[in-house]
Write an enzyme that holds these catalytic residues in place. Structure first.
Site, PDB file in Angstrom:
ATOM      1  N   ASP A  78       0.585  -1.423  -0.078  1.00 56.82           N
ATOM      2  CA  ASP A  78      -0.259   0.056  -0.104  1.00 56.82           C
ATOM      3  C   ASP A  78       0.658   0.829   0.198  1.00 56.82           C
ATOM      4  O   ASP A  78       2.490   1.339   0.093  1.00 56.82           O
ATOM      5  CB  ASP A  78      -1.066   0.032   1.316  1.00 56.82           C
ATOM      6  CG  ASP A  78       0.082   0.511   2.375  1.00 56.82           C
ATOM      7  OD1 ASP A  78       0.548  -1.023   2.922  1.00 56.82           O
ATOM      8  OD2 ASP A  78      -0.653   0.668   3.901  1.00 56.82           O
ATOM      9  N   GLU A 136      -0.515  -1.961   5.233  1.00 59.54           N
ATOM     10  CA  GLU A 136       0.428  -1.511   6.512  1.00 59.54           C
ATOM     11  C   GLU A 136       0.376  -0.970   6.476  1.00 59.54           C
ATOM     12  O   GLU A 136       0.563  -0.863   8.415  1.00 59.54           O
ATOM     13  CB  GLU A 136       1.744  -2.361   6.090  1.00 59.54           C
ATOM     14  CG  GLU A 136       2.944  -2.510   6.825  1.00 59.54           C
ATOM     15  CD  GLU A 136       3.448  -1.107   7.774  1.00 59.54           C
ATOM     16  OE1 GLU A 136       3.399  -0.691   8.619  1.00 59.54           O
ATOM     17  OE2 GLU A 136       3.545   0.078   6.690  1.00 59.54           O
ATOM     18  N   GLU A 137       0.231   0.097   5.800  1.00 63.64           N
ATOM     19  CA  GLU A 137      -0.365   1.821   6.439  1.00 63.64           C
ATOM     20  C   GLU A 137      -1.153   2.212   7.494  1.00 63.64           C
ATOM     21  O   GLU A 137      -1.458   3.068   8.213  1.00 63.64           O
ATOM     22  CB  GLU A 137       0.437   3.581   5.806  1.00 63.64           C
ATOM     23  CG  GLU A 137       2.016   2.551   4.414  1.00 63.64           C
ATOM     24  CD  GLU A 137       2.429   3.683   5.786  1.00 63.64           C
ATOM     25  OE1 GLU A 137       2.190   3.828   6.697  1.00 63.64           O
ATOM     26  OE2 GLU A 137       3.880   3.223   4.922  1.00 63.64           O
ATOM     27  N   HIS A 364       8.844   8.945   3.997  1.00 66.90           N
ATOM     28  CA  HIS A 364       7.418   9.382   4.410  1.00 66.90           C
ATOM     29  C   HIS A 364       7.166  10.992   4.418  1.00 66.90           C
ATOM     30  O   HIS A 364       6.108  11.523   4.068  1.00 66.90           O
ATOM     31  CB  HIS A 364       5.981   9.459   5.625  1.00 66.90           C
ATOM     32  CG  HIS A 364       5.916   8.010   6.449  1.00 66.90           C
ATOM     33  ND1 HIS A 364       5.342   7.637   7.274  1.00 66.90           N
ATOM     34  CD2 HIS A 364       6.390   6.821   5.643  1.00 66.90           C
ATOM     35  CE1 HIS A 364       5.032   6.293   7.219  1.00 66.90           C
ATOM     36  NE2 HIS A 364       5.513   5.259   6.269  1.00 66.90           N
TER      37      HIS A 364
END
Length: 403
Positions: A78, A136-137, A364
């Protein structure tokens, strides 16, 4: 030599596939096209697969010609809700969505690793599982637990599981791994402070939620500075504050959102308990109502010493004796931790720094980039690791009791 030649034969495809995923990012729970592309690539390589795990998850299955152990390799698929700040020919084509954490690289490398290993199955004793994990995020829920609940390992239960993550702090050609905690537990919270509003010129008639929130922030920081053993690790960060209406109005409500990061369960419990106590105390002292929404997130990612050492050995075979420098753990959270709560294994970092040619921005960040020359190295390390682990299992090596 056969492994290296096979790895080199997929390098171009892995880079192209990574760029495709990067250009077409999908956030947690929406990875439908990403999942379809993975399935197409596995089918093209002749790798059987199953779907239906956590909606978009895929499980590739490579069975060796001889019976043996089972090794799982995991990649998260993702993206993040971030507007890309890079000017690349393959930059994100979707507004406010970007692979700013390298999951595009993870997915492409695992496809490439699967293709390599599938061409070596005549030499394999055992089974390789390719786990393509969504969400996962999406902390604190994540996708790993849901995949397992959906029967991911019902038919093929892994003896060992490994996860690989790109790491911008390490140069290309290096791998970071630790025989214990490598990533932190990550909890999330929201605090709502309710006072009473009024005119800015008459504060005695109100109960200013902004003043209360200000005191609360100061008090919460003492948990790390005064309640946590200096030899332990803990972080409490307030990342978002919302409150107020205009310059001459005293606010009646303020919301605070943030995260708590720790390694040790006992430290997490202490921080969490002090967090609640301080908020309750500040609320009483200011005669304000405090509402807490606390979400227990991913546990710490704790490697099995035996399998962390296996990662180190595989990396040194492929990248050289000096390829595994001493690294420090990170308090970043990782959903792979839930796999490691169930099965022995290890999580490790693959060096992907671009610092030699340009500024390296962190994970990020909207300007995050990876050095694509690292991708082929990641494929080779993962393939070597899988083969070495199958051989260990074939010799009857028991699961690590310290997992």
């Amino acid at each position: 030599m056969k492994l290296k030649q096979l790895v080199q034969s997929v390098e171009k495809e892995v880079i192209e596939l990574r760029r495709h995923f990067h250009q077409h990012p999908e956030v947690s729970g929406e990875e439908f096209e990403t999942s379809k592309t993975i399935q197409v690539k596995l089918a093209e390589a002749g790798i059987p697969f199953k779907t239906g795990y956590a909606k978009t998850g895929v499980l590739g299955i490579i069975k060796g010609e001889k019976p043996g152990g089972t090794v799982a390799l995991r990649a998260d698929i993702d993206a993040l809700p971030i507007q890309e700040g890079n000017d690349l020919s393959y930059k994100s084509s979707t507004h406010n969505k970007m692979h700013a954490c390298g999951h595009d690289a993870h997915t492409a490398m695992l496809v490439g690793t699967g293709k390599v290993l599938n061409q070596m199955k005549s030499e394999m004793a055992g089974t390789i599982l390719l786990v393509f994990q969504p969400a996962e995020e999406n902390a604190p829920v994540g996708g790993s637990r849901q995949m397992m609940d959906d029967g991911l390992f019902d038919e093929y239960k892994p003896d060992v599981i490994f996860g690989q993550h790109v790491w911008p702090d390490l140069p290309v050609g290096e791998v970071g791994v630790l025989p214990h905690e490598i990533m932190g537990a990550s909890d999330r919270f929201k605090i709502t402070v309710n006072g009473s509003g009024g005119h800015a010129s008459m504060p005695h008639q109100s109960n200013d939620a902004i003043i209360i929130a200000n005191n609360l922030i100061t008090q919460l920081q003492t948990i790390v500075s005064r309640n946590t053993d200096p030899l332990d690790s803990a972080v409490l960060t307030i990342g978002k504050i919302e409150g107020g209406y205009r310059y001459n109005v005293i606010a009646d409500e303020v919301s605070l959102e943030g995260t708590i990061r720790t390694f040790k369960p006992e430290v997490k419990d202490m921080v969490k308990n002090r967090f609640h106590s301080i908020i309750e105390g500040v609320g009483k002292s200011f005669d304000a109502q405090m509402t807490i929404d606390y979400l227990d997130g991913y546990p710490a990612t704790v490697n099995s010493p035996q399998w962390a050492e296996e990662v180190r050995g595989a990396a040194q075979k492929v990248l050289g004796e000096n390829s595994t420098p001493v690294v420090s753990p990170s308090l970043g959270g990782e959903d792979f931790s839930r796999f490691l709560k169930e099965y022995p294994g290890a999580f490790y970092w693959l060096g992907t720094s671009v610092k030699e040619t340009e500024t390296q921005y962190p994970l990020h960040d909207p300007r995050f980039k990876i050095n694509e020359s690292a991708l082929v190295k990641g494929v080779e390390v993962m393939a070597q690791l899988a083969l070495d682990t199958l051989k260990k299992l074939e010799k009857g090596v028991l699961k690590d009791e310290n997992c």
